[in-house]
Design a protein around this motif. Sequence first.
Motif, PDB file in Angstrom:
ATOM      1  N   PHE A 248       0.826  -1.203   0.000  1.00  0.00           N
ATOM      2  CA  PHE A 248       0.000   0.000   0.000  1.00  0.00           C
ATOM      3  C   PHE A 248       0.864   1.259   0.000  1.00  0.00           C
ATOM      4  N   TYR A 249       0.763   2.026  -1.077  1.00  0.00           N
ATOM      5  CA  TYR A 249       1.443   3.318  -1.097  1.00  0.00           C
ATOM      6  C   TYR A 249       0.586   4.321  -0.320  1.00  0.00           C
ATOM      7  N   PRO A 250       1.154   5.427   0.164  1.00  0.00           N
ATOM      8  CA  PRO A 250       0.417   6.324   1.063  1.00  0.00           C
ATOM      9  C   PRO A 250      -0.711   7.074   0.360  1.00  0.00           C
ATOM     10  N   LEU A 251      -1.857   7.093   1.028  1.00  0.00           N
ATOM     11  CA  LEU A 251      -3.019   7.866   0.602  1.00  0.00           C
ATOM     12  C   LEU A 251      -3.615   8.548   1.828  1.00  0.00           C
ATOM     13  N   ASP A 252      -4.443   9.563   1.600  1.00  0.00           N
ATOM     14  CA  ASP A 252      -5.127  10.214   2.715  1.00  0.00           C
ATOM     15  C   ASP A 252      -6.206   9.323   3.311  1.00  0.00           C
ATOM     16  N   ASN A 253      -6.803   8.483   2.480  1.00  0.00           N
ATOM     17  CA  ASN A 253      -7.931   7.664   2.911  1.00  0.00           C
ATOM     18  C   ASN A 253      -7.629   6.185   2.708  1.00  0.00           C
ATOM     19  N   ALA A 254      -8.074   5.381   3.657  1.00  0.00           N
ATOM     20  CA  ALA A 254      -7.831   3.939   3.601  1.00  0.00           C
ATOM     21  C   ALA A 254      -9.033   3.218   2.997  1.00  0.00           C
ATOM     22  N   TYR A 255      -9.575   3.780   1.924  1.00  0.00           N
ATOM     23  CA  TYR A 255     -10.722   3.145   1.286  1.00  0.00           C
ATOM     24  C   TYR A 255     -10.368   1.721   0.860  1.00  0.00           C
ATOM     25  N   GLU A 555      -9.820  -0.614   4.156  1.00  0.00           N
ATOM     26  CA  GLU A 555      -8.572  -1.369   4.282  1.00  0.00           C
ATOM     27  C   GLU A 555      -7.663  -0.607   5.245  1.00  0.00           C
ATOM     28  N   ILE A 556      -7.981  -0.702   6.525  1.00  0.00           N
ATOM     29  CA  ILE A 556      -7.274   0.086   7.534  1.00  0.00           C
ATOM     30  C   ILE A 556      -5.968  -0.585   7.942  1.00  0.00           C
ATOM     31  N   TYR A 557      -6.010  -1.894   8.178  1.00  0.00           N
ATOM     32  CA  TYR A 557      -4.828  -2.570   8.704  1.00  0.00           C
ATOM     33  C   TYR A 557      -3.615  -2.380   7.796  1.00  0.00           C
ATOM     34  N   GLY A 558      -3.799  -2.520   6.503  1.00  0.00           N
ATOM     35  CA  GLY A 558      -2.677  -2.388   5.581  1.00  0.00           C
ATOM     36  C   GLY A 558      -2.061  -1.008   5.582  1.00  0.00           C
ATOM     37  N   ASN A 559      -2.837   0.000   5.977  1.00  0.00           N
ATOM     38  CA  ASN A 559      -2.370   1.385   5.980  1.00  0.00           C
ATOM     39  C   ASN A 559      -1.991   1.882   7.373  1.00  0.00           C
ATOM     40  N   MET A 560      -1.910   0.979   8.328  1.00  0.00           N
ATOM     41  CA  MET A 560      -1.708   1.372   9.725  1.00  0.00           C
ATOM     42  C   MET A 560      -0.353   0.932  10.265  1.00  0.00           C
TER      43      MET A 560
END
Length: 695
Positions: A248-255, A555-560
């Motif tokens: 996951f590359y960085p985004l503002d939202n974890a859609y 998809e919160i876990y992948g971005n956390m």
Amino acid sequence: MYLLKYLISGFLFLLPFLLNAQVAPVLSDFDKKGEASVESTTNGLLVSWPAGNNQLGKLTINTKSGQPLFESFQLEQAGEAVTIAKNIDPMFLLTVGERDLSKESGWNIFFDRTAYKPHETHLVQLEKSHVEVLSDGQRSVIKVSDLTAGNFSGWLEVTLYHGSPLVNIAAVMHTEEDAKAILYDAGLVAQDQVWNEIFWSDTEGYLQSKATNQDINESENLAVKYRTIIGESEQGSMAVFPAPHQFFYPLDNAYNLKYVWSGENYRNKIDGFGIGIRHDLMGDNRHVPWFNAPPKTDQRLNFFVYLSATKDGQVMEDVKKFTRNDQYKPLPGYRTMASHFHTEHMDDILTHKPVPDIPGHVKALRTMGVNIMHLGEYHLAGNPRDPGPRRLPELDLMFAECERLSTADFLMLPGEEPNCHFGGHWMNIFPNPVYWIMSRQDGEPFVEDHPEYGKVYRVGNKEEMLRLLEEEKGLAWTAHARTKGSTGYPDAYKDEAFFHSDRFNGAAWKSLPADLSNPNLGRRVLKLMDDMANWGERKYVIGEADLFKLEPDYEIYGNMNVNYLQLDKLPKFEDGWQPVLDAMESGKFFVTTGEVLLPTFSVNGKGSGEVLQLEKDGKASIKVNAQWTFPLQYAEIVSGDGEQVYRETIDLKDTQAFGTEAFTFELDLTGRSWVRLEIWDAAVNGAFTQPVWIE
């Protein structure tokens, strides 16, 4: 005589390749006395490896041109082999766009709208010109060359992890061109029917399935939980999933952007039926920076495969173990804290939107095992710069909602990203509710008693901001340092009094930017951590999420990431949360993506944040108790002397999946003023400690 036997044995192994005009494998770096083995076959070679639970994994590679690369995946137990899949190919689509390097942030850029610029998608092509099998700790690696895609080239790398039916498949690609950003889709594809049924977990965690029919099954992108798609054959199942965070590359939202796919004719570019992982080219339709691909760097476009003789999607339970069901494991003596959330929950209330008793972001984080949620409210909403009439009621609302939603094992802490007076962007936290206004006019007092809110501060400059932090025992730190709105910070104010103060705690870590060639995440801030220590500052780095809206189906876990704070008990909101700040400002925590845990760490008996009096001989015994899910890759002991940074890398590829070990590393730290530790695994998940200070 021995040499003659060796030459005859080697000739007999190569004979089938010579007779069938196949590519003969290079085995010079393969351990023929190890647990894995390589045999010649009619069409290529068979690599076998110990797959755990008394199983033997078997991968047959077809080295003939024009034939599917993976002739078969098998699992064997007690002499009985089952074929999980046969005659399938790895598939990669590489999308190449332009990186804007004109801005000050350079390769650290986030505000790059790569998706809106010209880009091109290439099908990665494989020519079987070279095959090599090598041993690397507790894993066997198969390399097949050559790969090409536009101006990128490289090789295919298949890693078989001993002790597990886990496989990693990577297209390792590089380019000579500068200023490139990339995305990739990947998976497994068959021309004939291999899978009879496809399984996945929906966003609520319920298993779903569909039968396959290659005549009618056009490819479909699916929103799933656990980032996994499963293909079931006559004799077993194979799960395909990405590295849980690196992907996951960085985004503002974890859609949840439908990160998996299955079906026929994927993106109208792939012949055959496949299953795999994908990226949405437009991301969250805001800033979409993709992955960095600097010239001459080996970008690993990769995914994992897990083999199982089970059916009905049961293999999903095995996959979930690698991220502990997308949850942060409770550790005795620790509580988990996640920081920097712009949920704008308060704005929903202010604008009279329907608000459930338990908002989605609270449900999501509590389900993940987060004990403390630290907000960054009123970032793009509310009236943070208001001189009082609107500002104070909004603060009061935030405090009331945090208290209402704090219960049992969950503490919601008020916080903001004020971005005033100091320069750049920064976060704050106080140990109790504090009412303050971000400006002060001539003649207005710094602090006064308000008839409704009690003590109210007015802050007009950086000196007064520091004074407020000192009087109310608050902490501040640089948010997204050296990128975004903090490009150039904290470097620009490292000589300021407020930065030298113990009220300025340091900076925050996140995987930004993303680069698939790195064996770790978030190098931008790891380097800053070392720089601050060499500046002579005793600063610390907490993990930050820096996300906006959150709902349970995202998809919160992948971005956390998460911070494990040394706390025996979670404070009650009404009693204040000074113990949280005590742990932060004393460095009593470690940061992790969740898969690697470091419950204990010491250098000659001193833990992170403590001061070590080093003996004259400079010898140091570094001890760490580590727990992990994916096999480990390496540990790195990082130290400095005020000028240089020193790195001692320890290869941990002798580890297998799902382990616990007390490691001891001996090192000479003569002349060093600080030392810290990182550990990273095969999926580029990791954890790092805070420094131990040396005198």
